[in-house]
Design a protein around this motif. Structure first.
Motif, PDB file in Angstrom:
ATOM      1  N   GLY A 232       0.668  -1.109  -0.033  1.00 24.74           N
ATOM      2  CA  GLY A 232      -0.004   0.029   0.218  1.00 24.74           C
ATOM      3  C   GLY A 232       0.894   1.253   0.105  1.00 24.74           C
ATOM      4  N   GLU A 233       0.207   2.560   0.084  1.00 24.66           N
ATOM      5  CA  GLU A 233       0.928   3.687   0.043  1.00 24.66           C
ATOM      6  C   GLU A 233       0.189   4.637   1.156  1.00 24.66           C
ATOM      7  N   PHE A 234       1.061   5.112   1.989  1.00 23.76           N
ATOM      8  CA  PHE A 234       0.587   6.241   2.956  1.00 23.76           C
ATOM      9  C   PHE A 234       0.508   7.564   2.281  1.00 23.76           C
ATOM     10  N   PRO A 235      -0.627   8.270   2.235  1.00 23.70           N
ATOM     11  CA  PRO A 235      -0.566   9.514   1.600  1.00 23.70           C
ATOM     12  C   PRO A 235       0.079  10.557   2.863  1.00 23.70           C
ATOM     13  N   ALA A 236       0.588  11.814   1.923  1.00 23.65           N
ATOM     14  CA  ALA A 236       1.243  12.655   2.990  1.00 23.65           C
ATOM     15  C   ALA A 236       0.366  13.020   4.200  1.00 23.65           C
ATOM     16  N   GLY A 237       0.947  13.353   5.255  1.00 18.49           N
ATOM     17  CA  GLY A 237       0.235  13.703   6.302  1.00 18.49           C
ATOM     18  C   GLY A 237      -0.386  12.534   7.233  1.00 18.49           C
ATOM     19  N   THR A 238      -0.169  11.339   6.973  1.00 19.21           N
ATOM     20  CA  THR A 238      -0.607  10.170   7.712  1.00 19.21           C
ATOM     21  C   THR A 238       0.207  10.195   9.158  1.00 19.21           C
ATOM     22  N   LYS A 239      -0.425   9.931  10.160  1.00 18.45           N
ATOM     23  CA  LYS A 239       0.191  10.208  11.286  1.00 18.45           C
ATOM     24  C   LYS A 239       0.722   8.654  11.807  1.00 18.45           C
ATOM     25  N   VAL A 240       1.732   8.262  12.450  1.00 14.68           N
ATOM     26  CA  VAL A 240       2.043   7.045  12.829  1.00 14.68           C
ATOM     27  C   VAL A 240       2.888   7.088  14.026  1.00 14.68           C
ATOM     28  N   VAL A 241       3.000   6.032  14.606  1.00 12.79           N
ATOM     29  CA  VAL A 241       3.682   5.642  15.879  1.00 12.79           C
ATOM     30  C   VAL A 241       4.994   4.997  15.556  1.00 12.79           C
ATOM     31  N   LEU A 242       6.277   5.737  15.394  1.00 13.07           N
ATOM     32  CA  LEU A 242       7.383   4.990  15.199  1.00 13.07           C
ATOM     33  C   LEU A 242       7.917   3.819  16.337  1.00 13.07           C
ATOM     34  N   MET A 243       8.121   2.601  15.757  1.00 13.31           N
ATOM     35  CA  MET A 243       8.251   1.448  16.642  1.00 13.31           C
ATOM     36  C   MET A 243       9.659   1.219  16.850  1.00 13.31           C
ATOM     37  N   THR A 244      10.156   1.033  15.477  1.00 10.02           N
ATOM     38  CA  THR A 244      11.676   0.601  15.570  1.00 10.02           C
ATOM     39  C   THR A 244      12.485   1.504  14.370  1.00 10.02           C
ATOM     40  N   HIS A 245      13.606   1.467  14.730  1.00 13.72           N
ATOM     41  CA  HIS A 245      14.314   2.274  13.516  1.00 13.72           C
ATOM     42  C   HIS A 245      15.978   2.039  13.973  1.00 13.72           C
ATOM     43  N   ASP A 246      16.762   1.238  12.981  1.00 10.58           N
ATOM     44  CA  ASP A 246      17.939   0.883  13.382  1.00 10.58           C
ATOM     45  C   ASP A 246      19.070   1.656  12.724  1.00 10.58           C
ATOM     46  N   GLY A 247      18.455   2.813  12.268  1.00  8.94           N
ATOM     47  CA  GLY A 247      19.638   3.733  11.660  1.00  8.94           C
ATOM     48  C   GLY A 247      19.554   3.616  10.012  1.00  8.94           C
ATOM     49  N   GLY A 248      19.065   2.684   9.556  1.00  8.71           N
ATOM     50  CA  GLY A 248      19.038   2.566   8.109  1.00  8.71           C
ATOM     51  C   GLY A 248      17.930   3.111   7.356  1.00  8.71           C
ATOM     52  N   ASP A 249      17.610   2.897   6.206  1.00  7.27           N
ATOM     53  CA  ASP A 249      16.782   3.672   5.421  1.00  7.27           C
ATOM     54  C   ASP A 249      15.275   3.187   5.687  1.00  7.27           C
ATOM     55  N   TYR A 250      15.000   2.242   6.252  1.00  5.68           N
ATOM     56  CA  TYR A 250      13.702   1.799   6.738  1.00  5.68           C
ATOM     57  C   TYR A 250      13.353   1.735   8.216  1.00  5.68           C
ATOM     58  N   CYS A 251      11.998   1.854   8.429  1.00  3.31           N
ATOM     59  CA  CYS A 251      11.824   1.759  10.104  1.00  3.31           C
ATOM     60  C   CYS A 251      10.296   1.001   9.984  1.00  3.31           C
ATOM     61  N   ARG A 252      10.020   0.646  11.171  1.00  3.30           N
ATOM     62  CA  ARG A 252       8.605  -0.066  11.385  1.00  3.30           C
ATOM     63  C   ARG A 252       7.846   1.072  12.302  1.00  3.30           C
ATOM     64  N   VAL A 253       6.443   1.220  11.556  1.00  6.49           N
ATOM     65  CA  VAL A 253       5.552   2.181  12.147  1.00  6.49           C
ATOM     66  C   VAL A 253       4.234   1.345  12.247  1.00  6.49           C
TER      67      VAL A 253
END
Length: 109
Positions: free
Chosen positions: A54-75
């Motif tokens: 899927g695709e999030f539209p601009a302005g979507t609010k999320v909770v940042l769950m994990t980010h290890d410093g790379g390009d991707y994170c889990r929300v």
């Protein structure tokens, strides 16, 4: 009017189901980040060439769950969808109604 016209039934593809491990319940109602642009999201394996679901539209609010410093994170989004997306597209929300104060105890139900 003689009756009800029913649409033709069809079976969704197997990948249309979201696995339980990618759902958070209850869904969050307070958020830490907002997407600054529309961007794709993945169940898992974004770096391994997985297909976006899927695709999030601009302005979507999320909770940042994990980010290890790379390009991707889990929300987690407002629907409780736990997915991978690009970290560069996130903007931290200012502390206020969207983000709880970590110095305060959590409210009990």
């Amino acid at each position: 009017m003689k009756g009800v016209d029913r649409p033709e039934a069809f079976i969704l593809p197997e990948n249309s189901m979201v696995p339980d491990r990618n759902l958070v319940s209850p869904a969050p109602d307070q958020f830490t980040h907002e997407l600054i642009r529309s961007q794709l999201f993945y169940l898992h394996g974004a770096l391994q060439g997985a297909q976006p679901i899927g695709e999030f539209p601009a302005g979507t609010k999320v909770v940042l769950m994990t980010h290890d410093g790379g390009d991707y994170c889990r929300v987690v989004d407002q629907r409780g969808l736990y997915v991978e997306t690009e970290y560069a597209g996130l903007k931290k929300l200012q502390r206020g109604a969207e983000e709880p104060d970590p110095s305060l105890p959590l409210a009990e139900d």
